[in-house]
Design an enzyme around this catalytic site. Structure first.
Site, PDB file in Angstrom:
ATOM      1  N   ASN A 168       3.235   3.391 -10.119  1.00 31.16           N
ATOM      2  CA  ASN A 168       1.911   3.584 -11.144  1.00 31.16           C
ATOM      3  C   ASN A 168       0.848   3.733 -10.083  1.00 31.16           C
ATOM      4  O   ASN A 168      -0.278   4.268 -10.689  1.00 31.16           O
ATOM      5  CB  ASN A 168       1.673   2.082 -12.031  1.00 31.16           C
ATOM      6  CG  ASN A 168       0.681   1.929 -12.409  1.00 31.16           C
ATOM      7  OD1 ASN A 168       0.320   2.570 -13.443  1.00 31.16           O
ATOM      8  ND2 ASN A 168      -0.332   1.068 -11.823  1.00 31.16           N
TER       9      ASN A 168
ATOM     10  N   TYR B 230      -6.238  16.363  -9.159  1.00 26.73           N
ATOM     11  CA  TYR B 230      -5.637  15.129 -10.063  1.00 26.73           C
ATOM     12  C   TYR B 230      -4.595  15.699 -10.903  1.00 26.73           C
ATOM     13  O   TYR B 230      -3.297  15.289 -10.958  1.00 26.73           O
ATOM     14  CB  TYR B 230      -6.634  14.278 -10.956  1.00 26.73           C
ATOM     15  CG  TYR B 230      -5.846  13.167 -11.770  1.00 26.73           C
ATOM     16  CD1 TYR B 230      -5.501  12.170 -11.029  1.00 26.73           C
ATOM     17  CD2 TYR B 230      -5.627  13.444 -13.076  1.00 26.73           C
ATOM     18  CE1 TYR B 230      -5.019  11.017 -11.953  1.00 26.73           C
ATOM     19  CE2 TYR B 230      -5.154  12.298 -13.731  1.00 26.73           C
ATOM     20  CZ  TYR B 230      -4.845  11.243 -13.339  1.00 26.73           C
ATOM     21  OH  TYR B 230      -4.267  10.195 -13.914  1.00 26.73           O
TER      22      TYR B 230
ATOM     23  N   LYS C  52      -0.225  15.394 -10.838  1.00 27.01           N
ATOM     24  CA  LYS C  52       0.658  14.914 -11.931  1.00 27.01           C
ATOM     25  C   LYS C  52       1.863  16.057 -12.290  1.00 27.01           C
ATOM     26  O   LYS C  52       2.681  15.705 -12.819  1.00 27.01           O
ATOM     27  CB  LYS C  52      -0.235  14.633 -13.176  1.00 27.01           C
ATOM     28  CG  LYS C  52      -1.260  13.393 -12.974  1.00 27.01           C
ATOM     29  CD  LYS C  52      -0.257  12.137 -12.574  1.00 27.01           C
ATOM     30  CE  LYS C  52      -1.138  10.972 -12.435  1.00 27.01           C
ATOM     31  NZ  LYS C  52      -0.478   9.752 -12.408  1.00 27.01           N
TER      32      LYS C  52
ATOM     33  N   ASP D  97       0.926  -1.174  -0.236  1.00 25.24           N
ATOM     34  CA  ASP D  97       0.125  -0.066   0.119  1.00 25.24           C
ATOM     35  C   ASP D  97       0.755   1.265  -0.015  1.00 25.24           C
ATOM     36  O   ASP D  97       1.660   1.336   1.013  1.00 25.24           O
ATOM     37  CB  ASP D  97      -0.761   0.036   1.387  1.00 25.24           C
ATOM     38  CG  ASP D  97      -1.713   1.207   1.115  1.00 25.24           C
ATOM     39  OD1 ASP D  97      -1.561   2.200   0.598  1.00 25.24           O
ATOM     40  OD2 ASP D  97      -2.915   1.016   2.119  1.00 25.24           O
TER      41      ASP D  97
HETATM   42  N1  LIG Z   1      -6.210   5.618 -17.612  1.00 28.67           N
HETATM   43  C1  LIG Z   1      -5.693   6.740 -17.907  1.00 28.67           C
HETATM   44  O1  LIG Z   1      -6.313   7.214 -18.903  1.00 28.67           O
HETATM   45  C2  LIG Z   1      -4.590   7.058 -17.448  1.00 28.67           C
HETATM   46  C3  LIG Z   1      -3.979   8.315 -18.021  1.00 28.67           C
HETATM   47  C4  LIG Z   1      -2.720   9.038 -17.624  1.00 28.67           C
HETATM   48  C5  LIG Z   1      -2.438   8.458 -16.422  1.00 28.67           C
HETATM   49  N2  LIG Z   1      -2.783   7.374 -15.839  1.00 28.67           N
HETATM   50  C6  LIG Z   1      -2.440   6.901 -14.588  1.00 28.67           C
HETATM   51  O2  LIG Z   1      -1.994   5.349 -14.569  1.00 28.67           O
HETATM   52  C7  LIG Z   1      -1.953   5.036 -13.454  1.00 28.67           C
HETATM   53  C8  LIG Z   1      -2.881   3.659 -13.372  1.00 28.67           C
HETATM   54  O3  LIG Z   1      -4.225   4.049 -13.456  1.00 28.67           O
HETATM   55  P1  LIG Z   1      -5.359   3.260 -14.070  1.00 28.67           P
HETATM   56  O4  LIG Z   1      -5.907   3.852 -15.237  1.00 28.67           O
HETATM   57  O5  LIG Z   1      -4.667   1.527 -14.271  1.00 28.67           O
HETATM   58  O6  LIG Z   1      -6.321   3.021 -12.802  1.00 28.67           O
HETATM   59  P2  LIG Z   1      -7.190   1.890 -12.106  1.00 28.67           P
HETATM   60  O7  LIG Z   1      -7.464   0.865 -13.173  1.00 28.67           O
HETATM   61  O8  LIG Z   1      -8.087   2.553 -11.328  1.00 28.67           O
HETATM   62  O9  LIG Z   1      -5.923   1.255 -11.105  1.00 28.67           O
HETATM   63  C9  LIG Z   1      -5.235   2.014 -10.250  1.00 28.67           C
HETATM   64  C10 LIG Z   1      -4.499   1.087  -9.416  1.00 28.67           C
HETATM   65  O10 LIG Z   1      -3.741   1.741  -8.283  1.00 28.67           O
HETATM   66  C11 LIG Z   1      -4.156   1.111  -7.288  1.00 28.67           C
HETATM   67  N3  LIG Z   1      -3.837   1.714  -6.004  1.00 28.67           N
HETATM   68  C12 LIG Z   1      -4.786   2.940  -5.660  1.00 28.67           C
HETATM   69  N4  LIG Z   1      -4.586   3.283  -4.262  1.00 28.67           N
HETATM   70  C13 LIG Z   1      -3.343   2.543  -3.930  1.00 28.67           C
HETATM   71  C14 LIG Z   1      -2.526   2.368  -2.799  1.00 28.67           C
HETATM   72  N5  LIG Z   1      -2.758   3.301  -1.854  1.00 28.67           N
HETATM   73  N6  LIG Z   1      -1.636   1.488  -2.840  1.00 28.67           N
HETATM   74  C15 LIG Z   1      -1.290   0.556  -3.881  1.00 28.67           C
HETATM   75  N7  LIG Z   1      -2.063   0.448  -4.713  1.00 28.67           N
HETATM   76  C16 LIG Z   1      -3.075   1.374  -5.024  1.00 28.67           C
HETATM   77  C17 LIG Z   1      -5.427   0.344  -7.179  1.00 28.67           C
HETATM   78  O11 LIG Z   1      -5.697  -0.728  -6.432  1.00 28.67           O
HETATM   79  P3  LIG Z   1      -7.246  -1.347  -5.983  1.00 28.67           P
HETATM   80  O12 LIG Z   1      -7.579  -2.015  -7.016  1.00 28.67           O
HETATM   81  O13 LIG Z   1      -6.756  -1.767  -4.517  1.00 28.67           O
HETATM   82  O14 LIG Z   1      -7.811   0.114  -5.753  1.00 28.67           O
HETATM   83  C18 LIG Z   1      -5.296  -0.145  -8.608  1.00 28.67           C
HETATM   84  O15 LIG Z   1      -4.556  -1.389  -8.925  1.00 28.67           O
HETATM   85  C19 LIG Z   1      -2.239   5.956 -12.224  1.00 28.67           C
HETATM   86  O16 LIG Z   1      -1.248   6.413 -11.844  1.00 28.67           O
HETATM   87  C20 LIG Z   1      -3.121   7.069 -13.328  1.00 28.67           C
HETATM   88  O17 LIG Z   1      -3.002   8.317 -12.700  1.00 28.67           O
HETATM   89  C21 LIG Z   1      -4.001   6.799 -16.184  1.00 28.67           C
END
Ligand SMILES: NC(=O)c1ccc[n+]([C@@H]2O[C@H](COP(=O)([O-])OP(=O)(O)OC[C@H]3O[C@@H](n4cnc5c(N)ncnc54)[C@H](OP(=O)(O)O)[C@@H]3O)[C@@H](O)[C@H]2O)c1
Length: 237
Positions: free
Chosen positions: A87, A163, A167, A60
């Site tokens: 990530n 958010y 970033k 975490d």
């Molecule tokens: N999707 C996009 O369009 C996009 C674009 C640019 C950047 N990003 C970045 O990409 C990264 C991943 O996002 P995603 O789109 O894959 O989102 P996602 O599907 O919501 O996945 C987020 C992940 O982070 C985990 N997480 C959240 N809080 C945590 C904590 N305290 N400790 C450990 N794990 C934690 C979540 O675990 P749980 O399942 O336990 O909640 C999940 O595995 C993020 O940094 C996001 O800002 C995403």
């Protein structure tokens, strides 16, 4: 290669039980890495790790104890770490501008920014034992001032205040640390809007979304540091 580097390169990906993190793990395993899939819940993390032949690690990013235990495990098993992919992230609440609270901001920064710093600090001693240490900070185009001011770009309109601020903080953290720690390659990846839970399943494929992360993770010792890029190349800060 140092004395501790025998066998495949070692990577740790945080927040990897789903979405971008899980796909990043899958791609690094395919490239021959031994990958630790960090997830805060064993219930979600263990099956995810099994599905991609990775090693689950309870982690975490908001907890010192959890991070220290995870890093101690890698230290005991391997004595070094080659790649850290920061990530784990949250989108935070979406509100009218006048309704954002200090608490909203603190919550988002605690995971997205403080969590990244916690991992970097904890992993540095292990990264310093690698002959090619790399940190990939998963950022976003929403953290770029230049893209925000370009009215033709979606980044000028999309995203929430906490958010986007988180970033932007990741970007400056990346640029500063890369300059101050020249022996470690630290870069920021913009994924573009990618179809995951966080984006409300809007955007391009998860394969496209992980291209920039994998590019930085696979870079050789002459690879970039202190850069910010998406899958098409470098971005303006
Ligand atoms: N999707 C996009 O369009 C996009 C674009 C640019 C950047 N990003 C970045 O990409 C990264 C991943 O996002 P995603 O789109 O894959 O989102 P996602 O599907 O919501 O996945 C987020 C992940 O982070 C985990 N997480 C959240 N809080 C945590 C904590 N305290 N400790 C450990 N794990 C934690 C979540 O675990 P749980 O399942 O336990 O909640 C999940 O595995 C993020 O940094 C996001 O800002 C995403």
């Amino acid at each position: 290669m140092s004395d501790t580097e025998i066998g495949p390169p070692i990577a740790l990906v945080t927040g990897a039980n789903k979405g971008i993190g899980l796909e990043t793990v899958r791609r690094l395993v395919d490239q021959g890495f031994r990958v630790y899939l960090g997830a805060r819940s064993a219930e979600r993390g263990q099956p995810a790790a099994d599905s991609v032949k990775a090693q689950f690690l309870q982690l975490d990013v908001t907890s010192d104890d959890s991070v220290q235990q995870a890093v101690a495990f890698i230290q005991k098993e391997h004595g070094h770490l080659d790649v850290l992919v920061n990530n784990a992230g949250i989108g935070g609440p979406r509100r009218e501008p006048q309704d954002y609270t200090a608490n909203d901001m603190a919550t988002v920064l605690m995971t997205n920014v403080v969590g990244y710093m916690r991992l970097i600090h904890a992993c540095l001693p292990l990264l310093e034992k690698s002959s090619n240490p790399r940190v990939v900070n998963v950022s976003s185009g929403l953290g770029s001032f230049a893209l925000f001011h370009d009215l033709d770009r979606i980044e000028s309109r999309a995203g929430t205040v906490p958010y986007a601020a988180s970033k932007a903080a990741i970007n400056m953290m990346t640029a500063r640390l890369a300059r101050l720690l020249p022996h470690i390659h630290i870069n920021a990846a913009d994924l573009g809007q990618t179809s995951t839970e966080l984006s409300g399943n809007q955007g391009h494929s998860i394969q496209d979304g992980t291209d920039a992360i994998v590019h930085f993770a696979l870079a050789g010792p002459d690879g970039p540091s202190g850069t910010y890029a998406d899958r098409t190349g470098e971005l303006p800060w």
